[in-house]
Write a protein that holds these residues in place. Structure first.
Motif: not given
Length: 88
Positions: A13-14, A17, A62, A66, A69-70
């Protein structure tokens, strides 16, 4: 190798995009549709299917990382707020 490396470090995710990935899959889907509708060689159709599948895997990675990590960030913030409330 990009998919393997993404699994190792967990930072898809980093690095990419979502807009880029969606444009990428749109291009590969139109490539597949064009190959299918114009009766291209079987190897071209198989290659187009392969690319679409790789795009789906990258988008899945992704979204997974994402969300993961959130959730990790939320847990860290919850622990920090608990520690902050205890010290008050």
């Amino acid at each position: 190798s990009q998919i393997y490396i993404a699994c190792q470090n967990g930072r898809v995710d980093q690095a990419l995009s979502l807009g880029f990935l969606l444009c990428w899959i749109a291009g590969d889907l139109t490539n597949f549709i064009g190959c299918y509708l114009t009766n291209q060689l079987p190897i071209q159709i198989v290659t187009a299917i392969f690319y679409v599948n790789m795009d789906i895997i990258m988008i899945s990675q992704y979204v997974y990382y994402k969300l993961k990590n959130q959730m990790t960030k939320c847990k860290v913030f919850q622990k920090l707020s608990i520690l902050h409330n205890v010290t008050r």
